[in-house]
Scaffold this motif. Structure first.
Motif, PDB file in Angstrom:
ATOM      1  N   ASP A 167     -37.512 -65.047 -24.132  1.00 44.21           N
ATOM      2  CA  ASP A 167     -37.329 -63.837 -23.144  1.00 44.21           C
ATOM      3  C   ASP A 167     -38.627 -63.111 -22.767  1.00 44.21           C
ATOM      4  O   ASP A 167     -38.851 -62.707 -21.645  1.00 44.21           O
ATOM      5  CB  ASP A 167     -36.306 -63.061 -23.303  1.00 44.21           C
ATOM      6  CG  ASP A 167     -34.777 -63.528 -23.122  1.00 44.21           C
ATOM      7  OD1 ASP A 167     -34.830 -64.950 -22.709  1.00 44.21           O
ATOM      8  OD2 ASP A 167     -33.649 -62.971 -23.240  1.00 44.21           O
ATOM      9  N   ASN A 168     -39.523 -63.045 -23.668  1.00 41.91           N
ATOM     10  CA  ASN A 168     -40.679 -62.289 -23.506  1.00 41.91           C
ATOM     11  C   ASN A 168     -41.649 -63.216 -22.532  1.00 41.91           C
ATOM     12  O   ASN A 168     -42.368 -62.791 -21.726  1.00 41.91           O
ATOM     13  CB  ASN A 168     -41.410 -62.235 -24.790  1.00 41.91           C
ATOM     14  CG  ASN A 168     -40.946 -61.180 -25.555  1.00 41.91           C
ATOM     15  OD1 ASN A 168     -40.986 -61.370 -26.964  1.00 41.91           O
ATOM     16  ND2 ASN A 168     -40.213 -60.236 -25.186  1.00 41.91           N
ATOM     17  N   VAL A 169     -41.622 -64.589 -22.733  1.00 38.51           N
ATOM     18  CA  VAL A 169     -42.469 -65.462 -22.144  1.00 38.51           C
ATOM     19  C   VAL A 169     -41.829 -65.414 -20.680  1.00 38.51           C
ATOM     20  O   VAL A 169     -42.348 -65.330 -19.445  1.00 38.51           O
ATOM     21  CB  VAL A 169     -42.398 -66.785 -22.431  1.00 38.51           C
ATOM     22  CG1 VAL A 169     -43.177 -67.748 -21.574  1.00 38.51           C
ATOM     23  CG2 VAL A 169     -42.842 -66.961 -23.785  1.00 38.51           C
ATOM     24  N   VAL A 170     -40.558 -65.487 -20.526  1.00 39.89           N
ATOM     25  CA  VAL A 170     -39.796 -65.509 -18.876  1.00 39.89           C
ATOM     26  C   VAL A 170     -40.135 -64.372 -18.390  1.00 39.89           C
ATOM     27  O   VAL A 170     -40.485 -64.218 -17.206  1.00 39.89           O
ATOM     28  CB  VAL A 170     -38.264 -65.637 -19.151  1.00 39.89           C
ATOM     29  CG1 VAL A 170     -37.731 -65.807 -18.105  1.00 39.89           C
ATOM     30  CG2 VAL A 170     -38.070 -67.274 -19.784  1.00 39.89           C
ATOM     31  N   GLY A 171     -40.042 -63.131 -18.986  1.00 39.54           N
ATOM     32  CA  GLY A 171     -40.155 -62.024 -18.441  1.00 39.54           C
ATOM     33  C   GLY A 171     -41.805 -61.887 -17.884  1.00 39.54           C
ATOM     34  O   GLY A 171     -41.813 -61.054 -17.256  1.00 39.54           O
ATOM     35  N   SER A 172     -42.716 -62.234 -18.587  1.00 39.09           N
ATOM     36  CA  SER A 172     -43.924 -62.166 -18.494  1.00 39.09           C
ATOM     37  C   SER A 172     -44.237 -63.125 -16.951  1.00 39.09           C
ATOM     38  O   SER A 172     -45.241 -62.488 -16.458  1.00 39.09           O
ATOM     39  CB  SER A 172     -45.039 -62.492 -19.502  1.00 39.09           C
ATOM     40  OG  SER A 172     -44.881 -61.335 -20.339  1.00 39.09           O
TER      41      SER A 172
END
Length: 561
Positions: A315-320
């Motif tokens: 989710d960190n990757v998706v959010g960035s």
């Protein structure tokens, strides 16, 4: 999902009243409203490729909501009117509640209704996790703060499944599409959100140094005592908490409200005064004889939460990727409607170079994010090869995409000039949000070292990564050369920790290059390999080499207005 919102808000009205002649407004872009945020070629192609084409109608519906003036007002209001901590009621009773602006609840109502919490765990369709990631990519462009409770809720389920009795009670409610705010007995609600209490002030990422203790009570429950340092979304219903049991560090489920309707001890000492993510409350809770249930085996707390860590990193990757795309669209929109020195900004060669470079970075981030989501989807369906790939590639993506976001958003903000430095543009909020994903769930160093750990302990992970790259061997000589150079670097294990960031950066660029060569239009893949792998560009954005297909790259950035 809530019904599509189309009403115009006065805040974003494109037809202001006529003013004095000295204040006639010209050469300013119109508000970017009334568009479909999901109208992104890289996003849509990735959703289909990774198995979630069935989600496209709902994704476009979500995209139209995110692009509406009303939803943009929700995002603005949720961040301007920050959460407020109420420790006591008027009579002096301890309540430990956090009040949110109504717009926060509207954002969560739409996102939970779209299945962006733990819904994929109850959906046996192929691509359910990809669909959720795509939805986050859209809603993250609208407002980032409310993604935090969604991410923790999603990631909590695999940990709970280590204790089937708890999973049977809580998983269906966590997977609900109903946002049901308020502290009540969890089993009486129509939907739940989960949080996490892992880090402590003396340890941070080093959770084995935690000092919160757990003791077994006579009724089979446990009692916790200690203080957590960074627990977000404290008004969520249940929390996964790490504490030291007699058998070692263990994981526990802590509900805010106990089955008999009484309030569990969850004293919120204060809310964090953060750089960004202002809409989302982050707190310091104190436990004192707090009732908890053991999740997983005693003494195996880290192993119990390991899947949770990987999913929040996804989710960190998706959010960035979402934050980068949001900043890109704003920059392109502004430069298409703003002129200087007799030409539109977008038509000026140097600005075109900057925007195309940003577009290239954004597409690479989106493509990688969706590939990771597809790997998660297939891994939980039983594909060991994809599980191994996800183990290494998620840590790589978490490091690199999150590391690129702050510089990316700063460059996009600069495209708007002084207008981008003003709060009403929305760019300062994107800029303040940009560093968060790089810190959440392990900073850059933690993730870089985790990549080395995976390389040393899990040979299947590197084998899966290798197979991913080898699928496009011979398609681009620059990619082939970069892959050969990386393998050569890996053969030298001297001072690996010191060199970890360099190695992980090369891992990320080779992987993104391979994905674009395989799936993106030729002009996109060629521009990426030339600028990122071929050494034909400088460090700053806007240094693409001559001959790059600038117009083709920019054509993939435009949402239909």
């Amino acid at each position: 999902m809530s019904e599509l919102v189309t009403s115009e808000s006065p805040v974003f009205s494109a037809a202001p009243a006529a003013g004095a002649g000295t204040h006639q407004v010209t050469n300013q872009p119109p508000p970017l409203v009334g568009h479909d945020v999901a109208d992104d070629p890289a996003l849509l192609a990735g959703v289909v490729r990774e198995g979630a084409s069935w989600f496209l109608p709902e994704l476009h519906q979500l995209g139209r909501i995110a692009g509406s003036a009303e939803a943009q007002t929700w995002a603005d209001e949720a961040n301007r009117h920050e959460p407020v901590l109420r420790t006591h009621d008027r009579y002096g009773h301890r309540i430990d509640e956090v009040e949110f602006h109504p717009s926060w609840h509207r954002l969560l109502d739409v996102s939970v209704g779209a299945g962006l919490g733990a819904t994929p765990w109850a959906d046996d369709r192929v691509g359910a996790h990809v669909a959720r990631a795509a939805g986050l990519l859209v809603q993250g462009q609208l407002e980032a703060g409310h993604l935090c409770p969604l991410s923790m809720t999603y990631a909590a389920v695999p940990a709970l499944r280590s204790t089937p009795d708890l999973a049977e009670v809580y998983e269906p409610l966590l997977a609900s599409r109903v946002y049901d705010f308020g502290l009540r007995v969890p089993t009486t609600k129509r939907g739940l959100l989960a949080g996490m209490g892992m880090t402590e002030k003396q340890g941070g990422s080093d959770v084995r140094s935690n000092t919160t203790i757990a003791r077994l009570a006579g009724d089979g429950t446990w009692r916790l005592r200690g203080h957590k340092w960074f627990t977000s979304a404290p008004m969520n219903d249940v929390f996964l908490v790490l504490a030291q049991a007699p058998g070692g560090l263990s994981c526990f489920l802590v509900p805010r409200i106990l089955p008999d309707g009484t309030r569990n001890t969850f004293r919120i000492q204060r809310l964090k005064d953060k750089l960004g993510n202002r809409s989302n409350a982050s707190s310091e809770p104190e436990f004192d004889d707090t009732v908890a249930w053991l999740v997983g085996p005693e003494g195996r707390g880290v192993r119990t939460i390991i899947e949770m860590v990987s999913l929040t990193r996804l989710d960190n990757v998706v959010g960035s990727a979402a934050g980068m795309r949001a900043a890109l669209v704003q920059a392109v929109h502004h430069t298409r409607h703003r002129s200087a020195f007799g030409r539109r900004l977008v038509d000026q060669p140097l600005m075109g170079n900057v925007l195309a470079d940003l577009a290239l970075e954004s597409e690479a981030a989106t493509t990688l994010a969706l590939r990771l989501a597809g790997a998660v989807d297939r891994a939980f369906a039983g594909d060991d090869q994809e599980r191994a790939f996800s183990r290494l590639a998620t840590a790589i993506g978490k490091y690199w995409v999150c590391k690129r976001q702050p510089a990316f958003v700063a460059e996009a903000l600069e495209c708007l000039g002084g207008n981008g430095y003003v709060e009403e543009s929305g760019m300062p909020r994107l800029y303040r949000e940009a560093p968060l994903n790089g810190i959440w769930e392990g900073s850059g160093n933690v993730n870089a070292l985790d990549v080395l750990r995976a390389l040393g302990r899990e040979p299947a992970a590197f084998a899966a990564y290798t197979e991913e790259i080898e699928q496009v061997h011979g398609a681009d000589s620059r990619l082939d050369a970069a892959w050969a150079a990386l393998r050569n670097e890996l053969s030298d294990t001297h001072e690996w920790e010191y060199r970890a960031r360099r190695l992980v950066e090369r891992f990320a660029l080779v992987l993104q290059g391979a994905l674009l060569v395989r799936h993106a239009p030729e002009e996109v893949a060629s521009a990426f390999c030339g600028s990122r792998l071929g050494g034909e560009s400088g460090y700053a954005f806007g240094t693409l080499p001559r001959g790059t297909a600038i117009e083709a790259l920019l054509a993939r950035t435009v949402p239909a207005e």
